[in-house]
Design a protein around this motif. Structure first.
Motif, PDB file in Angstrom:
ATOM      1  N   VAL A 261       0.817  -1.220   0.000  1.00 50.23           N
ATOM      2  CA  VAL A 261       0.000   0.000   0.000  1.00 50.23           C
ATOM      3  C   VAL A 261       0.850   1.268   0.000  1.00 50.23           C
ATOM      4  N   PRO A 262       1.861   1.400   0.867  1.00 50.57           N
ATOM      5  CA  PRO A 262       2.663   2.632   0.833  1.00 50.57           C
ATOM      6  C   PRO A 262       3.337   2.866  -0.517  1.00 50.57           C
ATOM      7  N   LEU A 263       3.926   1.809  -1.095  1.00 53.33           N
ATOM      8  CA  LEU A 263       4.577   1.955  -2.392  1.00 53.33           C
ATOM      9  C   LEU A 263       3.568   2.359  -3.463  1.00 53.33           C
TER      10      LEU A 263
ATOM     11  N   LEU B  64      -4.779  11.782  -8.849  1.00 54.56           N
ATOM     12  CA  LEU B  64      -4.470  10.686  -7.938  1.00 54.56           C
ATOM     13  C   LEU B  64      -3.384  10.996  -6.913  1.00 54.56           C
ATOM     14  N   ASP B  65      -2.643  12.095  -7.093  1.00 51.93           N
ATOM     15  CA  ASP B  65      -1.685  12.428  -6.036  1.00 51.93           C
ATOM     16  C   ASP B  65      -2.407  12.778  -4.748  1.00 51.93           C
ATOM     17  N   ALA B  66      -3.556  13.454  -4.851  1.00 54.02           N
ATOM     18  CA  ALA B  66      -4.349  13.774  -3.661  1.00 54.02           C
ATOM     19  C   ALA B  66      -4.875  12.500  -3.006  1.00 54.02           C
ATOM     20  N   PHE B  67      -5.443  11.603  -3.799  1.00 53.63           N
ATOM     21  CA  PHE B  67      -5.964  10.351  -3.257  1.00 53.63           C
ATOM     22  C   PHE B  67      -4.834   9.469  -2.722  1.00 53.63           C
ATOM     23  N   GLY B  68      -3.677   9.499  -3.383  1.00 53.75           N
ATOM     24  CA  GLY B  68      -2.542   8.708  -2.917  1.00 53.75           C
ATOM     25  C   GLY B  68      -2.060   9.151  -1.557  1.00 53.75           C
ATOM     26  N   LEU B  69      -2.026  10.461  -1.313  1.00 49.26           N
ATOM     27  CA  LEU B  69      -1.636  10.958   0.005  1.00 49.26           C
ATOM     28  C   LEU B  69      -2.662  10.556   1.054  1.00 49.26           C
ATOM     29  N   GLY B  70      -3.949  10.580   0.675  1.00 50.19           N
ATOM     30  CA  GLY B  70      -4.978  10.118   1.604  1.00 50.19           C
ATOM     31  C   GLY B  70      -4.832   8.644   1.913  1.00 50.19           C
TER      32      GLY B  70
ATOM     33  N   PHE C  19      -3.201   4.254   5.750  1.00 51.23           N
ATOM     34  CA  PHE C  19      -2.348   3.110   6.080  1.00 51.23           C
ATOM     35  C   PHE C  19      -1.601   3.349   7.389  1.00 51.23           C
ATOM     36  N   THR C  20      -1.006   4.517   7.542  1.00 53.03           N
ATOM     37  CA  THR C  20      -0.259   4.797   8.772  1.00 53.03           C
ATOM     38  C   THR C  20      -1.190   4.911   9.971  1.00 53.03           C
ATOM     39  N   TRP C  21      -2.401   5.420   9.758  1.00 54.65           N
ATOM     40  CA  TRP C  21      -3.380   5.498  10.854  1.00 54.65           C
ATOM     41  C   TRP C  21      -3.754   4.106  11.344  1.00 54.65           C
TER      42      TRP C  21
END
Length: 386
Positions: free
Chosen positions: A172-174, A208-214, A219-221
């Motif tokens: 997921v992070p990658l 998708l950069d906005a959605f990718g940051l979300g 994932f970290t949450w």
């Protein structure tokens, strides 16, 4: 969910899908930016608040949807066939109940009253493809311009659920990083190919950069909560990213003074959304941890909470109440304002009164929509819990 053996020990014991109160306040801020930008044309130009508000919504959607989908996947992973059927069924039923009824009712009413752009492009709107229409014909769509962002979100909902279910969690992070790089890279290519700027602005892949940051935030949450808390417990990065966005806007406006460059330069068309997404990333993350002090009051006071709750209706209806570029003098809201100002001439002394009039109408419509349509239908989601 915390009792599921598939969830790593780093996940906190409390529910990962608990309501995050300050995010309602973030929704209010984001929709407020859009309304301010669309109604203050000619009075507060060059601030890019509307674009920033939409970008914040995209980051927020990426966070909330990823959080829901990964949590659901963890819960269902021990079921036969991995629970894919229930996973997809639950997600799409709940999304349908929340989004479709008021959207399609609005389109139907506007079609009946012969709203020209709705009549002309009804098929595109009904299929949530207005952004594709805008990109293809390099033109806005009048009073339904703003529906492009809802189309982007629906198109993301088509790919996210299956992608996140099939993908191993460690990827997921990658994947998030690749989405961010790919989206910015695509905007860069489109800009340097000198294709119409509409394509890079409204196309789903270029958002998708906005959605990718979300996605990365979710994932970290869920799985790196200590890291999440350390990153977002201070407001420093919120301030830094906001200043970076303001700097990008200033640079865009400075470059626009050169006629051969104009407002659609590389800063605006390629980098502004990424910088705005980073601001949304840090703003939302900080709100998830919890702002303190004055910002806590801004996000948690009853007005912000209520306006955030009805933000979908506010966004959906505001362009039909008034649009600087497309609303005709014969439109009922303009005629109503003219009659009201004739009765009370002091209302013409400041645009503040006219702005407040349009805001009151929009809030009234969104309130009626919320209590008569959205909330009762939304309550049906309880029958389809994750």
């Amino acid at each position: 969910m915390s009792n599921q053996s598939s969830i790593p020990a780093s996940v906190p014991a409390r529910s990962t899908l608990n309501h995050l109160r300050q995010l309602d306040g973030i929704r209010f801020i984001a929709v407020g930016m859009v309304l301010f930008d669309h109604w203050m044309v000619g009075r507060a130009d060059g601030l890019a608040l509307g674009a920033l508000g939409v970008t914040i919504f995209f980051v927020l959607s990426g966070f909330l949807i990823t959080r829901i989908l990964l949590s659901s996947k963890d819960k269902l992973s021990n079921q036969p066939n991995g629970g894919l059927g229930k996973y997809l069924k639950t997600f799409y039923i709940r999304r349908t109940l929340r989004i479709f009824p008021i959207y399609y009712l609005t389109l139907f009413v506007l079609y009946l009253i012969n709203e020209p752009p709705v009549r002309r492009t009804f098929g595109w709107l009904a299929l949530y493809a207005s952004n594709i229409y805008i990109a293809r014909y390099a033109t806005w769509m009048g009073t339904v311009d703003h529906l492009w962002s809802l189309a982007v979100e629906e198109q993301v909902y088509l790919i996210f659920p299956l992608l996140l279910f099939i993908m191993p969690r460690r990827w997921v992070p990658l994947t998030s990083v690749l989405m961010i790089i790919g989206s910015v890279g695509l905007r860069y290519i489109l800009f340097h190919k000198q294709l119409p700027w509409f394509i890079g602005y409204v196309s789903m892949p270029t958002c998708l950069d906005a959605f990718g940051l979300g996605m990365l935030m979710a994932f970290t949450w869920l799985y790196r909560r200590e890291w999440f808390t350390r990153l977002f417990q201070s407001s420093t990065w919120v301030v830094v990213s906001l200043l970076a966005f303001l700097g990008a806007v200033w640079l865009t406006n400075w470059l626009a003074q050169t006629p051969s460059i104009g407002y659609h330069n590389e800063v605006a068309d390629v980098w502004e959304r990424l910088i705005g997404s980073l601001f949304g990333f840090f703003l939302i993350g900080r709100a998830v941890v919890g702002f303190r002090g004055p910002m806590k009051w801004v996000l948690e006071n009853p007005v912000s909470q209520y306006m955030g709750r009805i933000s979908y209706g506010l966004y959906l209806f505001h362009n039909f109440v008034f649009n600087f570029f497309h609303t005709q003098p014969t439109h009922f809201t303009v005629r109503a304002w003219k009659r009201l100002s004739e009765m009370m001439p002091f209302l013409t002394s400041s645009y503040f009164f006219q702005f407040s009039f349009y805001l009151a109408l929009t809030v009234a419509l969104a309130t009626i929509s919320w209590f008569l349509i959205e909330k009762p239908i939304n309550n049906l989601k309880d029958r389809f819990s994750y």
